[in-house]
Structures are given as C-alpha cells and as structure tokens.
Motif scaffolding. Structure first.
Motif, short mmCIF file in Angstrom:
data_model
loop_
_atom_site.label_atom_id
_atom_site.label_comp_id
_atom_site.label_asym_id
_atom_site.label_seq_id
_atom_site.Cartn_x
_atom_site.Cartn_y
_atom_site.Cartn_z
N ILE A 133 0.97 -1.34 -0.04
CA ILE A 133 0.09 -0.16 0.03
C ILE A 133 1.07 1.15 0.00
O ILE A 133 1.81 1.33 0.89
CB ILE A 133 -1.08 -0.17 1.21
CG1 ILE A 133 -1.78 -1.34 1.22
CG2 ILE A 133 -1.87 1.24 1.45
CD1 ILE A 133 -2.66 -1.30 2.44
N LYS A 134 0.69 2.33 -0.96
CA LYS A 134 1.45 3.39 -1.09
C LYS A 134 1.58 4.42 -0.03
O LYS A 134 2.57 5.06 0.57
CB LYS A 134 1.12 3.99 -2.54
CG LYS A 134 1.39 3.03 -3.79
CD LYS A 134 0.91 3.64 -4.92
CE LYS A 134 1.04 2.88 -6.09
NZ LYS A 134 0.48 3.33 -7.34
N HIS A 135 0.19 4.77 0.33
CA HIS A 135 0.03 5.62 1.63
C HIS A 135 -0.93 5.02 2.85
O HIS A 135 -2.07 4.53 2.16
CB HIS A 135 -0.50 6.91 0.83
CG HIS A 135 0.50 7.51 -0.05
ND1 HIS A 135 1.38 8.35 0.24
CD2 HIS A 135 0.52 7.47 -1.38
CE1 HIS A 135 2.13 8.66 -0.86
NE2 HIS A 135 1.23 8.01 -2.01
N PHE A 194 -7.40 7.91 -7.63
CA PHE A 194 -6.50 6.85 -6.79
C PHE A 194 -7.52 5.78 -6.26
O PHE A 194 -8.84 5.85 -6.31
CB PHE A 194 -6.05 7.68 -5.26
CG PHE A 194 -5.14 8.64 -5.39
CD1 PHE A 194 -3.99 8.67 -5.83
CD2 PHE A 194 -5.53 10.19 -5.26
CE1 PHE A 194 -3.06 9.65 -5.98
CE2 PHE A 194 -4.72 11.11 -5.55
CZ PHE A 194 -3.35 11.01 -5.79
N LYS A 195 -6.80 4.74 -6.11
CA LYS A 195 -7.59 3.45 -5.38
C LYS A 195 -7.33 3.59 -4.06
O LYS A 195 -6.29 3.60 -3.51
CB LYS A 195 -6.86 2.14 -6.19
CG LYS A 195 -7.93 0.97 -5.95
CD LYS A 195 -7.18 -0.11 -6.94
CE LYS A 195 -8.42 -1.04 -7.05
NZ LYS A 195 -7.95 -2.17 -8.23
N ARG A 218 -12.80 0.47 -7.32
CA ARG A 218 -11.86 1.43 -6.85
C ARG A 218 -11.81 2.06 -5.30
O ARG A 218 -11.02 2.61 -4.71
CB ARG A 218 -11.86 2.48 -7.79
CG ARG A 218 -11.46 2.24 -9.11
CD ARG A 218 -11.33 3.72 -9.98
NE ARG A 218 -10.04 4.43 -9.57
CZ ARG A 218 -8.83 4.12 -9.76
NH1 ARG A 218 -8.61 2.96 -10.55
NH2 ARG A 218 -7.90 4.54 -9.30
N ASP A 265 -3.06 -2.93 -6.04
CA ASP A 265 -2.50 -1.58 -6.41
C ASP A 265 -3.13 -0.59 -5.56
O ASP A 265 -3.63 0.71 -6.32
CB ASP A 265 -2.93 -1.35 -7.92
CG ASP A 265 -4.31 -1.77 -8.50
OD1 ASP A 265 -5.12 -2.43 -7.40
OD2 ASP A 265 -4.89 -1.71 -9.27
N ASP A 272 -3.82 2.67 -3.62
CA ASP A 272 -2.89 3.78 -3.45
C ASP A 272 -2.99 4.23 -1.92
O ASP A 272 -1.80 4.61 -1.41
CB ASP A 272 -3.36 4.97 -4.24
CG ASP A 272 -3.34 4.67 -5.81
OD1 ASP A 272 -2.04 4.30 -6.24
OD2 ASP A 272 -4.15 4.60 -6.60
N TYR A 273 -3.96 4.47 -1.53
CA TYR A 273 -4.37 5.00 0.00
C TYR A 273 -5.22 4.12 0.88
O TYR A 273 -6.14 3.51 0.31
CB TYR A 273 -5.13 6.29 0.02
CG TYR A 273 -4.29 7.42 -0.37
CD1 TYR A 273 -3.61 8.34 0.58
CD2 TYR A 273 -3.77 7.75 -1.71
CE1 TYR A 273 -2.95 9.30 0.26
CE2 TYR A 273 -3.10 8.81 -2.09
CZ TYR A 273 -2.48 9.46 -1.05
OH TYR A 273 -1.80 10.50 -1.28
N SER A 320 5.64 7.94 -1.38
CA SER A 320 4.90 6.47 -1.37
C SER A 320 5.71 5.62 -0.54
O SER A 320 7.18 5.70 -0.39
CB SER A 320 4.92 5.96 -2.64
OG SER A 320 4.61 4.48 -2.68
#
Length: 307
Positions: free
Chosen positions: A13-15, A44-45, A86, A126, A128-129, A305
């Motif tokens: 997880i990016k964030h 964003f996802k 999403r 994938d 993002d947040y 990230s």
C-alpha cells in the motif's frame, strides 16, 4: 508476523492515513468517508479500514449496511463500494449484523480484532491509499494500532475537531498521543464549522467557528480546512442506505424473477446498471468542492510512497 516487521498485508500500500479525534460525536467517520470519496474522484484506488469497534459506522456511511464480509484462507476480503472496485471497505460492522447490537468486549479481545484487521486483510494489490478510521480518544485500541503500525511507516494522522472549546481541548490529547508514538500530524480539520441552509445555501456558524485554526496556529500544525454541516450530504448517505436495504436477498430475487418476463428483467438490469454510485453522487454534491481543499492540502505535503 514477527514483532520486528510491519504487517505484510500493508507492504504494497502506497500511503496509509489515520483519522483521529479526541472525543466521539465530532464527525470523524464523515471525514473519513469524504476523504476516501475525494481521493477516488482524483483517480486513486482507496481502501477504508474501520477499527472503531464500539461504533463501526463506516458501512452505513458508504451505503453498505446489510452487506457481508467474508474470510478466506489468506484473510478478510474487503467489501467494494463501486462496480469499478476502486473503493473497498473493511469494518466490524459487517460482522455484527444489526447496527443496534453492542460490542461488549474486554481490551484483549478488541486488541486481537484490531490486529486481525490490520495484518490479515487481502487489500487490492494496487491500492494507493488506506484510510484508517480509529476509535475516539486515546485507549488500549490506540496503543494496539501504534504497535501494529510503528514499523509500517504511515503517512500520518488527520485530527478532527469541532469548533467548541471542549472538543478542541480533547484534540490536544490526540496531538500528545501522536508525538509519543511518532505519528506525523498531517493537519487538523474543523468539522461542523457552520450549517449550510439547504434552501438558500447560506452558512451559519451555529457552533461558533475558528477553534481548530487557532489550535493549529498555536502548535504550528497544518490547518487543512473547515467543513460545514451540509444536510444534502446527510440525505445522500441516508438515500444510499435505503437503496441498500431495498435490495432483495438472492434467493428471493431469483424466485421473483422466474415470474417476470424477459423484458421486465432487462429493464431492471438496465436501471441498476445506470444507477449512480456513491462516488458519482458525491461528485455532484455541494460539499465536494469544500472538502477538495482539505484533500489538496494533504496531497500538497508531498509525502513519498511507502513502496
């Protein structure tokens, strides 16, 4: 999971953003919901993890009451809000069924459930947040959260307050908690900062205004923005829950569809297909441009990230 490594379920997880409040009733879950919807609209996802075990209101906020969350051999499977997948949600509210049921658990059981939700969810690869909706105040649950996330390097926390002095003072406890566990404070949101009349769109400060901004300035913390009470947003949430409750169980649906003509079934399928999702409805809401300022203030901090 070793005590010296971050939960593997969060590794991709990016964030990660926590939403905290010093007391209950300040609209923390509403802020979480709008933060998630706004990020999805920006492309964003997003995943939402609701670990407010005593009052898991996130399923209701997203119009998901009555939905079920399942557990596979690999972990818990999130419930998706939209057809494009999403926006996904994990909450204890999916497991207790009736929203009126109380969760009378002692500390160790709460801690165990929080640990499961943080370390044992199959989030999309994938993502993002991840927005984490936490219990109000500072308690055993928060210590458990801090222990689980201390090596996961979250982006930080958004603190939610209302303009009244009692709420602003309680937020100071959350600030101290963040400093002690080394969570970065992304900023303060002043919720319920005025009331937007649904007829003339005039904003009236029924609870005063400016307490959150003063606190942020005093402690040199980012002030993300103020958020008024918007009855049209409340109506949108309630209408989504009515639609969710009106959906028939699968077996009953099949029984009825056997008696319908192909034309009737096709019309219903087309109607469901074209029904606006919560994300689409929020795009057209009057509160969306207001909250967009808050999101932009978070994104402008340029936090890299995690992966």
């Amino acid at each position: 999971m070793s005590e010296l490594e971050a939960p593997k379920s969060l590794a991709h997880i990016k964030h990660i953003v926590l939403v905290l409040s010093g007391k209950g009733g300040v609209g923390k879950s509403s802020v979480t919901t709008q933060l998630a919807l706004s990020l999805v609209i920006k492309g964003f996802k997003v995943g939402v993890l609701d670990i407010d075990l005593t009052g898991p209101s996130i399923p209701r906020m997203f119009g998901l009451e009555g939905k079920s969350m399942f557990q596979s051999e690999r972990g818990w499977i999130p419930v998706y809000v939209d057809n494009d997948e999403r926006l996904s949600v994990v909450s204890l509210g999916f497991l207790i069924g009736d929203r009126g049921s109380s969760v009378a658990w002692r500390g160790p059981k709460k801690t165990s459930m929080i640990n499961q939700f943080i370390s044992n969810v199959i989030w999309p690869k994938d993502l993002d947040y991840l927005i984490i909706d936490t219990p109000p105040g500072t308690s055993d649950e928060h210590i458990s959260i801090a222990e689980q996330l201390r090596l996961a390097n979250p982006d930080g926390a958004v603190l939610v307050t209302t303009p009244q002095a009692v709420s602003v003072n309680d937020v100071k406890k959350e600030m101290n908690f963040c400093h002690k566990v080394r969570f970065k404070i992304l900023g303060i949101v002043e919720n319920m900062s005025g009331f937007i009349c649904p007829y003339c769109a005039e904003c009236t400060n029924i609870f005063s205004s400016g307490g959150g901004k003063i606190l942020a300035d005093q402690h040199q913390i980012n002030y993300l923005g103020n958020l008024p009470i918007d009855p049209t947003f409340v109506e949108m949430i309630e209408n989504n829950n009515m639609d969710s409750k009106n959906e028939l169980p699968e077996l009953e649906r099949l029984s009825i569809s056997d008696k319908q003509s192909d034309k009737d079934r096709e019309e219903k399928n087309q109607e469901k297909k074209h029904k606006e999702s919560l994300v689409d409805q929020y795009k057209e809401s009057s509160i969306k441009p207001v909250f967009e300022i808050i999101v932009d203030n978070i994104l402008s901090q340029g936090i890299p990230s995690r992966v």
